[in-house]
Design an enzyme around this catalytic site. Structure first.
Site, mmCIF file in Angstrom:
data_model
loop_
_atom_site.group_PDB
_atom_site.id
_atom_site.type_symbol
_atom_site.label_atom_id
_atom_site.label_comp_id
_atom_site.label_asym_id
_atom_site.label_seq_id
_atom_site.Cartn_x
_atom_site.Cartn_y
_atom_site.Cartn_z
ATOM 1 N N GLU A 1 33.845 68.815 72.104
ATOM 2 C CA GLU A 1 34.281 68.488 73.461
ATOM 3 C C GLU A 1 33.716 67.122 73.836
ATOM 4 O OE1 GLU A 1 33.216 71.649 76.126
ATOM 5 O OE2 GLU A 1 34.105 73.213 74.855
ATOM 6 N N ILE B 1 34.788 42.241 46.681
ATOM 7 C CA ILE B 1 35.225 41.796 45.351
ATOM 8 C C ILE B 1 36.641 41.217 45.406
ATOM 9 C CG2 ILE B 1 35.898 42.645 43.053
ATOM 10 C CD1 ILE B 1 33.450 44.505 43.205
ATOM 11 N N GLU C 1 32.551 66.186 61.461
ATOM 12 C CA GLU C 1 31.861 67.399 60.984
ATOM 13 C C GLU C 1 30.346 67.233 60.980
ATOM 14 O OE1 GLU C 1 33.094 70.100 58.041
ATOM 15 O OE2 GLU C 1 35.175 69.447 58.131
#
Length: 389
Positions: free
Chosen positions: A126, A337, A363
């Site tokens: 939330e 690179i 998560e």
């Protein structure tokens, strides 16, 4: 290296890799640019029976575990973690039912998830409760044979696309986290709606929306387990799902490394391929070392966690932290690179760098994961009688 994988596990890898190569890579740039949910690819994954890898056979799944699921996620993530996140998030939404659902709930919902007929989603975060799960404000009040849900869930992966939602809500505010419970909410339930689709830095192929509950009425048999065990269910779910986030990181790292090596072998400066320069070799070497270390930790942890060990939370946090940090570093080095080309959208590493950042956030942020690891270490060492000083 096959990491002692069984023949079946290698087949899972090869199948997911084929889908990634043939179905995801050709459209990943388009999905990212148009922020398009990959429904066609989800259907391909369903036809390949990959949605049911971790679901027991009695509920229509393949009867595998965390490792099997991670093997598929890793391969999909090499092509696009936006698509792979959409796939993995359905498992996150199904785990609360698998872990604590009634037999009737499992029989009703898990076969459809396993078949890929209906996607699932996980509703916890939330605006005021992300890392601090105890801060949730969404409520579920008993009303006869129903519950009324009120509140909002924010940044929900698969929001609006999934049809099955595992939603955490307070059934007793006075008890704090011990008053939280999980409920199954279905798309189309009265009082349940969605906010706008969020525009994101990366993983744009995945859908992220707000879940809105306004006197959302659901039958009482949609309560998962019993009242008050929602917080425990959430933590156990994360133990199962966080290795999947690590698999996303391993896959992205490998994908970025592959592109960087390929480019370095072809790109010439000062009359020779840049891969012959020591500075580039060392950077690629570090990328390869960390990618392989990330994979080794993931596979070992996933195998161990399929035995339901007591240190599951620590291991889940470790693999998420390490693989997420490595993915961010490897993707950034790949852009370096490729130089100016790497900064352009014509080359996939630009997208990979944007995508990688979320692995350190969703998560449970990597800062929170380090808290978990530290807390678990404190518990472990408090049980050891030996003195180290």
């Amino acid at each position: 290296m096959n990491y002692f994988l069984t023949e079946e596990q290698q087949m899972i890898q090869e199948l997911a890799a084929q889908i990634a190569r043939e179905k995801i890579k050709p459209v990943r740039a388009q999905l990212d640019e148009q922020e398009e949910f990959p429904w066609e690819i989800m259907q391909v994954l369903a036809q390949a029976d990959l949605f049911g890898l971790y679901i027991p056979e009695e509920y229509g799944g393949m009867g595998g575990g965390i490792l099997e699921n991670c093997l598929a996620i890793e391969q999909l993530a090499q092509a696009c973690i936006g698509v792979a996140t959409s796939f993995a998030a359905s498992g996150l939404g199904a785990y609360p039912i698998l872990l604590y659902g009634s037999e009737e709930q499992k029989q009703r919902y898990l076969p459809e998830v396993a078949a890929g007929k209906r996607l699932a989603a996980f509703g916890l975060t939330e605006s005021s409760a992300g890392s601090d799960v105890s801060g949730i404000k969404t409520t579920a009040v008993r009303d006869g044979d129903h519950y009324l849900l009120n509140g909002n869930k924010q940044w929900i992966t698969n929001g609006g696309e999934a049809e099955i939602y595992s939603v955490l809500a307070l059934t007793d505010r006075s008890k704090g986290p011990r008053g939280a419970s999980f409920f199954i909410v279905e798309k189309g339930d009265p009082g349940f709606s969605f906010g706008r689709k969020e525009k994101k830095l990366g993983i744009r192929a995945s859908a992220t929306r707000e879940l809105i509950f306004q006197d959302c009425r659901i039958p009482k048999d949609r309560l998962i387990g019993r009242e008050g065990i929602g917080f425990i269910n959430a933590m156990k779910t994360f133990d199962k799902s966080r290795p999947g986030i690590a698999a996303l990181g391993v896959g992205l790292s490998q994908g970025a490394l592959d592109l960087a090596v390929e480019y370095a072998r072809q790109r010439e400066q000062f009359g020779k391929p840049i891969i012959t320069f020591q500075a580039i070799q060392h950077k690629l070497a570090n990328m390869a070392i960390k990618t392989e270390a990330s994979r080794a930790l993931l596979y070992a942890a996933a195998r161990h966690m399929d035995t339901e060990p007591p240190d599951a939370s620590k291991l889940a946090a470790m693999v998420k932290v390490f693989s997420g940090d490595v993915a961010m570093e490897v993707a950034t080095d790949a852009v370096q690179i490729l130089g100016g080309y790497g900064y352009m959208q014509d080359y996939p590493v630009e997208k990979m760098m944007r995508d990688a950042k979320i692995l350190q956030i969703y998560e449970g942020t990597n800062e929170i994961q380090r808290n978990i690891i530290g807390q678990e270490l404190n518990k472990e060492y408090s049980r050891i009688k030996e003195t180290f000083f």
